[in-house]
Design a protein around this motif. Structure first.
Motif, PDB file in Angstrom:
ATOM      1  N   THR A  52       3.501  -9.832 -38.914  1.00  0.00           N
ATOM      2  CA  THR A  52       2.817 -10.953 -39.578  1.00  0.00           C
ATOM      3  C   THR A  52       2.353 -10.582 -40.983  1.00  0.00           C
ATOM      4  OG1 THR A  52       0.783 -10.265 -38.514  1.00  0.00           O
ATOM      5  CG2 THR A  52       2.024 -12.026 -37.437  1.00  0.00           C
ATOM      6  N   GLY A 100       0.755 -18.356 -41.359  1.00  0.00           N
ATOM      7  CA  GLY A 100       1.719 -17.532 -42.089  1.00  0.00           C
ATOM      8  C   GLY A 100       2.737 -18.354 -42.861  1.00  0.00           C
ATOM      9  N   SER A 137       6.242 -15.401 -39.299  1.00  0.00           N
ATOM     10  CA  SER A 137       6.366 -13.954 -39.075  1.00  0.00           C
ATOM     11  C   SER A 137       7.819 -13.507 -39.270  1.00  0.00           C
ATOM     12  CB  SER A 137       5.871 -13.581 -37.673  1.00  0.00           C
ATOM     13  OG  SER A 137       6.624 -14.266 -36.705  1.00  0.00           O
TER      14      SER A 137
END
Ligand code: BT5
Length: 253
Positions: free
Chosen positions: A244, A83, A231
């Motif tokens: 996420t 991420g 996140s």
């Protein structure tokens, strides 16, 4: 855009280039060649006939007015940190556009760059995984550079609409690649907090009320912080939720 190579200041990013007049999607092509080319390989096209966003959405971009390209990286990053890569790319684009235009772009979680609240860049990062790690990642970037109008149903803008002048696309590309290469050192050193701290300095959304749509869920709350895996922590009804992915709208509360 034949003269790209001469105008780059990077050592590895963009040193190998696949350039197309028209292609379905630079991300699709890059994913197919990722295993056999060196890190930093650039795939760029004047026109995409099937440019992609997330979740099967489309990326619409007028030919010869904008930038649509993908960069292949091999970051040896754990799947749980993937991420961060969209934030890394958004940060690099934001800093490059700010330096090129003197405008003030903002990062929007997870994958957009906005100017004046309108989207001027979208990022689609796609990974190939093996044994919990990414073996290669394609970072696709679409930047609205000189396009002068957009369909009514998308809240979009371009650098030229915001600045009132036309930009040299190769200069913009070279600036973005330089920033991607510069911040890539932090990815390599696993200094994700440095990336997130820099990203936050360009992201006024933290602390604001927002609505987040993800699949069929719609959540409202206050964006509290970004974790080291990229996140977003949303405070909603007294609970902290870890997200996420999702589509964010800032609420004027
Ligand atoms: C994105 O998805 O924003 C990722 C876009 C990535 C595009 C690049 S271009 C090079 C590379 N090759 C590809 O095939 N893709 C990458 P998402 O967050 O899902 O946003 C998609 C939504 O943005 C669409 O549903 C529209 O509402 C909006 N949109 C489409 N074209 C746009 C544009 N030119 N400017 C601003 N918004 C746009």
């Amino acid at each position: 855009m034949v003269e790209i190579a001469e105008r780059l200041t990077t050592r590895t990013f963009g040193r190998r280039i696949f350039s197309f007049d028209s292609i379905d999607s630079t991300n699709s092509f890059a994913k197919n060649i990722a295993h056999e080319v060196e890190e930093g390989t650039l795939v760029i096209a004047e026109e995409q006939t099937a440019g992609r966003g997330r979740l099967g959405r489309s990326w619409q971009s007028e030919r010869e007015n904008n930038l649509t390209f993908s960069i292949i990286i091999k970051p040896d990053i754990l799947a749980e940190h993937l991420g961060v890569l969209s934030l890394y790319a958004g940060l690099a684009v934001t800093e490059a556009l700010q330096a090129q235009t003197q405008l003030v772009p903002h990062c929007k979680w997870p994958n957009d760059v906005l100017i004046g609240g309108k989207k001027c860049c979208g990022i689609l990062s796609e990974s190939t995984l093996a044994r919990e790690k990414a073996t290669s990642v394609v970072i696709g970037i679409g930047i609205n550079v000189n396009q002068s109008s957009f369909p009514d149903d998308i809240l979009a803008t371009s650098l030229s609409l915001e600045a009132g002048r036309v930009f040299d696309r190769v200069n913009v590309l070279a600036a973005v690649l330089a920033k991607l290469e510069e911040w890539y050192r932090c990815i390599r050193m696993q200094e994700y907090t440095r990336i997130i701290d820099a990203w936050k300095s360009h992201a006024p959304m933290l602390g604001r009320h927002m609505r987040i749509k993800h699949n069929d869920d719609v959540l409202e709350g206050i964006a509290r912080r970004i974790e080291t895996d990229g996140s977003l922590i949303l405070q909603s009804n007294g609970r902290e939720l870890k997200l996420t992915a999702g589509d964010v709208s800032i609420l004027n509360k």
